[in-house]
Design an enzyme around this catalytic site. Sequence first.
Site, PDB file in Angstrom:
ATOM      1  N   GLU A  18      48.077  36.613  48.928  1.00  0.00           N
ATOM      2  CA  GLU A  18      47.814  37.734  48.001  1.00  0.00           C
ATOM      3  C   GLU A  18      48.982  38.723  48.052  1.00  0.00           C
ATOM      4  OE1 GLU A  18      46.008  39.008  45.774  1.00  0.00           O
ATOM      5  OE2 GLU A  18      43.983  38.187  45.768  1.00  0.00           O
ATOM      6  N   ARG A 116      35.540  45.470  52.866  1.00  0.00           N
ATOM      7  CA  ARG A 116      36.949  45.418  53.251  1.00  0.00           C
ATOM      8  C   ARG A 116      37.834  45.841  52.087  1.00  0.00           C
ATOM      9  NH1 ARG A 116      39.456  41.242  50.651  1.00  0.00           N
ATOM     10  NH2 ARG A 116      38.277  39.348  50.155  1.00  0.00           N
ATOM     11  N   ASN A 164      40.746  44.559  42.174  1.00  0.00           N
ATOM     12  CA  ASN A 164      41.923  43.698  42.231  1.00  0.00           C
ATOM     13  C   ASN A 164      43.124  44.381  41.596  1.00  0.00           C
ATOM     14  OD1 ASN A 164      42.218  41.133  43.607  1.00  0.00           O
ATOM     15  ND2 ASN A 164      40.332  40.507  42.589  1.00  0.00           N
ATOM     16  N   ASP A 213      42.740  38.358  38.411  1.00  0.00           N
ATOM     17  CA  ASP A 213      42.930  38.744  39.806  1.00  0.00           C
ATOM     18  C   ASP A 213      44.059  39.767  39.867  1.00  0.00           C
ATOM     19  OD1 ASP A 213      43.259  38.748  42.653  1.00  0.00           O
ATOM     20  OD2 ASP A 213      42.474  36.725  42.784  1.00  0.00           O
TER      21      ASP A 213
END
Length: 303
Positions: A18, A116, A164, A213
């Site tokens: 990521e 998180r 995101n 995303d």
Amino acid sequence: MATDRPEQITDPVAFHGEGPVWSPDWGGLRCVDLLAGDVLAVDTTSGAVRRDHVGAVAAALRPRAAGGTVLALERGFALIDHAEPADPADPPDPAGLTAGVRRYLGDLWDAGAGVRMNDGGCDPDGRFYCGSMAYAETTGAGSLYRLAPDGTVSVVLTGVTVSNGLAWSPDGARAYYVDSPTSRVDVFDYDSERGLSNRRTLVTVPADAGVPDGLTVDADGYLWVALWGGGAVHRYSPAGRLDGIVPLPVPRVTACTFGGDRLDTLFITTSQVDTDLTRYPAAGAVFAFAPGAHGQPVQPFKG
């Protein structure tokens, strides 16, 4: 737009790759293996990768204007100063991750919340944002947080599910944002005083194309959106028109950024999560693509 397919430039180095970022201050490309809690320094020529373990989760990072790195960890933010080499004859560690002084700024929620950090970026005024999500992807359990240069943290958006991609237009007047389960890319107006305002939908991604995303915005204001489950990056005009598709040989495409000396290479991260590795052996690798466009320089955190 160039039509050549992306090139795989690393081995499958991440379980959940990521957050790629290119910074000359770091000497090139960094990304995260998010659920492993590792920051990856990627040599884009050789494909070699150095890992720095920073915590249970390494969600997002940006360079600091004063040198070093700002990090979003599992439940809060940390600042890392430039690392000084043990041997003065050695070059400094530009990312400041191996030997730099780390200052954790404190938990933003209790460890028992099951939440998180996930993804983020810096606004034109040098404030660092990161959004959260529940491990169980509970609807509305996340928020978008903003770290100011003085170390104070504000909540700028609530009711988020999987926070995101977040990036700004070249003129700084608009911010683009993804809460993945909505299947949308939203746009906000932005100014220094009010921050993000006037949220509206720019793009709705069809279900059969995957889930939006991470994203980046190029120097001409076009959006490049990674499609989780879609095996592609989509390019959209500032008006929200689909303008191009970059296919990847793996299904879980997570994020992208421009880099290279001329900011003309699109670096793309991918994930192995819920992926058949026999069928998709390249999942978790970093890919590079020359799309005939240029990116914007990374906006550093001013703290």
